[in-house]
Enzyme design. Sequence first.
Site, PDB file in Angstrom:
ATOM      1  N   SER A 181       0.798  -1.282   0.084  1.00 24.01           N
ATOM      2  CA  SER A 181      -0.197  -0.283   0.096  1.00 24.01           C
ATOM      3  C   SER A 181       1.077   1.156   0.110  1.00 24.01           C
ATOM      4  O   SER A 181       2.074   0.921   0.407  1.00 24.01           O
ATOM      5  CB  SER A 181      -0.884  -0.144   1.215  1.00 24.01           C
ATOM      6  OG  SER A 181      -1.504   1.453   1.644  1.00 24.01           O
ATOM      7  N   TYR A 195      -0.979  -0.480  10.048  1.00 21.98           N
ATOM      8  CA  TYR A 195      -1.554  -0.948   8.925  1.00 21.98           C
ATOM      9  C   TYR A 195       0.108  -0.432   7.915  1.00 21.98           C
ATOM     10  O   TYR A 195       0.156  -1.281   7.195  1.00 21.98           O
ATOM     11  CB  TYR A 195      -2.670   0.115   8.188  1.00 21.98           C
ATOM     12  CG  TYR A 195      -3.193  -0.100   6.714  1.00 21.98           C
ATOM     13  CD1 TYR A 195      -3.582  -1.495   6.237  1.00 21.98           C
ATOM     14  CD2 TYR A 195      -2.725   0.352   5.316  1.00 21.98           C
ATOM     15  CE1 TYR A 195      -4.148  -1.472   4.999  1.00 21.98           C
ATOM     16  CE2 TYR A 195      -2.909   0.638   4.399  1.00 21.98           C
ATOM     17  CZ  TYR A 195      -3.741  -1.110   4.234  1.00 21.98           C
ATOM     18  OH  TYR A 195      -4.034  -1.401   2.684  1.00 21.98           O
TER      19      TYR A 195
HETATM   20  P1  NAP Z   1     -11.707  -5.450   0.002  1.00 22.19           P
HETATM   21  O1  NAP Z   1     -12.419  -5.468  -1.148  1.00 22.19           O
HETATM   22  O2  NAP Z   1     -12.161  -5.816   1.538  1.00 22.19           O
HETATM   23  O3  NAP Z   1     -10.714  -7.518   0.062  1.00 22.19           O
HETATM   24  C1  NAP Z   1     -10.231  -6.973   1.109  1.00 22.19           C
HETATM   25  C2  NAP Z   1     -10.148  -9.491   0.881  1.00 22.19           C
HETATM   26  O4  NAP Z   1      -9.352  -9.834   1.861  1.00 22.19           O
HETATM   27  C3  NAP Z   1     -11.338 -10.037   0.981  1.00 22.19           C
HETATM   28  O5  NAP Z   1     -11.036 -10.609  -0.009  1.00 22.19           O
HETATM   29  C4  NAP Z   1     -11.409 -10.420   2.148  1.00 22.19           C
HETATM   30  O6  NAP Z   1     -12.019 -12.031   2.085  1.00 22.19           O
HETATM   31  C5  NAP Z   1     -10.049 -10.769   2.505  1.00 22.19           C
HETATM   32  N1  NAP Z   1      -9.515 -11.699   3.550  1.00 22.19           N
HETATM   33  C6  NAP Z   1      -9.497 -10.548   5.004  1.00 22.19           C
HETATM   34  N2  NAP Z   1      -9.237 -11.363   6.441  1.00 22.19           N
HETATM   35  C7  NAP Z   1      -8.978 -11.988   5.611  1.00 22.19           C
HETATM   36  C8  NAP Z   1      -7.684 -13.193   6.068  1.00 22.19           C
HETATM   37  N3  NAP Z   1      -8.101 -13.519   8.155  1.00 22.19           N
HETATM   38  N4  NAP Z   1      -7.935 -14.250   5.139  1.00 22.19           N
HETATM   39  C9  NAP Z   1      -8.639 -14.444   4.196  1.00 22.19           C
HETATM   40  N5  NAP Z   1      -8.632 -13.397   3.582  1.00 22.19           N
HETATM   41  C10 NAP Z   1      -8.614 -11.827   4.258  1.00 22.19           C
HETATM   42  O7  NAP Z   1     -10.583  -4.926   0.000  1.00 22.19           O
HETATM   43  P2  NAP Z   1      -9.225  -4.198  -1.388  1.00 22.19           P
HETATM   44  O8  NAP Z   1      -9.068  -3.172  -1.309  1.00 22.19           O
HETATM   45  O9  NAP Z   1      -9.359  -5.155  -2.669  1.00 22.19           O
HETATM   46  O10 NAP Z   1      -7.703  -4.888  -0.507  1.00 22.19           O
HETATM   47  C11 NAP Z   1      -6.923  -5.144  -1.132  1.00 22.19           C
HETATM   48  C12 NAP Z   1      -5.815  -5.259  -0.737  1.00 22.19           C
HETATM   49  O11 NAP Z   1      -5.447  -4.180  -0.947  1.00 22.19           O
HETATM   50  C13 NAP Z   1      -5.478  -5.585   0.860  1.00 22.19           C
HETATM   51  O12 NAP Z   1      -4.190  -5.606   1.268  1.00 22.19           O
HETATM   52  C14 NAP Z   1      -5.255  -4.204   1.351  1.00 22.19           C
HETATM   53  O13 NAP Z   1      -4.401  -3.449   1.872  1.00 22.19           O
HETATM   54  C15 NAP Z   1      -4.960  -3.532  -0.094  1.00 22.19           C
HETATM   55  N6  NAP Z   1      -4.698  -1.914  -0.453  1.00 22.19           N
HETATM   56  C16 NAP Z   1      -6.428  -1.606  -1.110  1.00 22.19           C
HETATM   57  C17 NAP Z   1      -6.470  -0.553  -0.870  1.00 22.19           C
HETATM   58  C18 NAP Z   1      -7.635   0.331  -1.601  1.00 22.19           C
HETATM   59  O14 NAP Z   1      -7.968   1.286  -1.732  1.00 22.19           O
HETATM   60  N7  NAP Z   1      -8.525  -0.048  -1.986  1.00 22.19           N
HETATM   61  C19 NAP Z   1      -5.478   0.383  -1.212  1.00 22.19           C
HETATM   62  C20 NAP Z   1      -3.808  -0.278  -0.881  1.00 22.19           C
HETATM   63  C21 NAP Z   1      -4.017  -0.896  -0.450  1.00 22.19           C
HETATM   64  P3  NAP Z   1     -13.188 -12.514   3.548  1.00 22.19           P
HETATM   65  O15 NAP Z   1     -13.984 -11.374   3.905  1.00 22.19           O
HETATM   66  O16 NAP Z   1     -13.880 -13.279   2.500  1.00 22.19           O
HETATM   67  O17 NAP Z   1     -11.978 -12.957   4.101  1.00 22.19           O
END
Ligand code: NAP
Length: 254
Positions: free
Chosen positions: A146, A159
């Site tokens: 991130s 985070y």
């Molecule tokens: P999201 O749509 O909420 O996806 C998060 C995913 O992580 C979900 O599929 C969730 O599935 C899974 N997850 C959470 N806890 C888990 C666990 N303990 N074991 C296995 N799976 C787990 O959010 P996203 O934004 O796409 O995030 C994906 C990645 O991108 C993350 O690492 C996040 O930190 C990173 N990121 C996002 C942003 C942003 O602006 N969106 C920016 C920088 C980085 P379940 O709920 O089924 O467990």
Amino acid sequence: MNPFDLTGHVSVVTGGNSGIGLAMADALAAAGADVCLWGTNAERNEKAAAELARHGRKVLALRCDVSDEEQVESAMTRTVAELGRLDSCFANAGVGSAGTRFTETTLAEFRRVTSVNLDGAFLTLRAAARVLIEQGEGGSLVGTSSLAARQGPPRGQAYAASKGGLISMITAIAIELARHHIRANAILPGWVSTPLADPMLESEGFQRKVLPRMPVGRWGKPGDFGALAVYLASPASAFHTADAITVDGGYLAF
Ligand code: NAP
């Protein structure tokens, strides 16, 4: 030869049932890969697997909490047993910080975040690396970090620490495993509209203060990460390792 053709390729995407992970899994399947999604929510897993099935590739969705060593080991064993091999692994599952002041952050809250974002990535990438080394044909490991690793998000120390640690761990993996033709890279998304980020992105403060600072004039979309996932999985990135790739619409540079 099309370097982006992933026919016969097998990918694991953790957090592949939503947001960025789902878009990466979708692009990988569209490029010809068989894909295994790992997530904790069975309903979201099923829905995502049904969505990906339209590409006509094998799709498996497993319930796995990536912070649990036994669950990760057993999910990896099942993935390889059912899909036959492994070529790339995207440690993408993540959770956000609760937004408490640093001085009021409990150790339990710090560990809630790091156990998924950092321990989870460690367990996932270690399990994948063992399979890739055993196969002896190389492969690609990717972690979703991130911009929080580069900036200083207030009330987001857990985070930020988890995402900074992930970049450092991936760099060290890349160097150690290069001799096995295994490459390892981190992706640093900027602000992307997903269930994780939307409560922040839709807030009045973000709309007023952050959106006007996005050089491209919009939030990222999960689909902005699909082609990058295909590139990192494919032979097109054979010489690309130990990198931290920022995909943020220019936000960090502005
Ligand atoms: P999201 O749509 O909420 O996806 C998060 C995913 O992580 C979900 O599929 C969730 O599935 C899974 N997850 C959470 N806890 C888990 C666990 N303990 N074991 C296995 N799976 C787990 O959010 P996203 O934004 O796409 O995030 C994906 C990645 O991108 C993350 O690492 C996040 O930190 C990173 N990121 C996002 C942003 C942003 O602006 N969106 C920016 C920088 C980085 P379940 O709920 O089924 O467990």
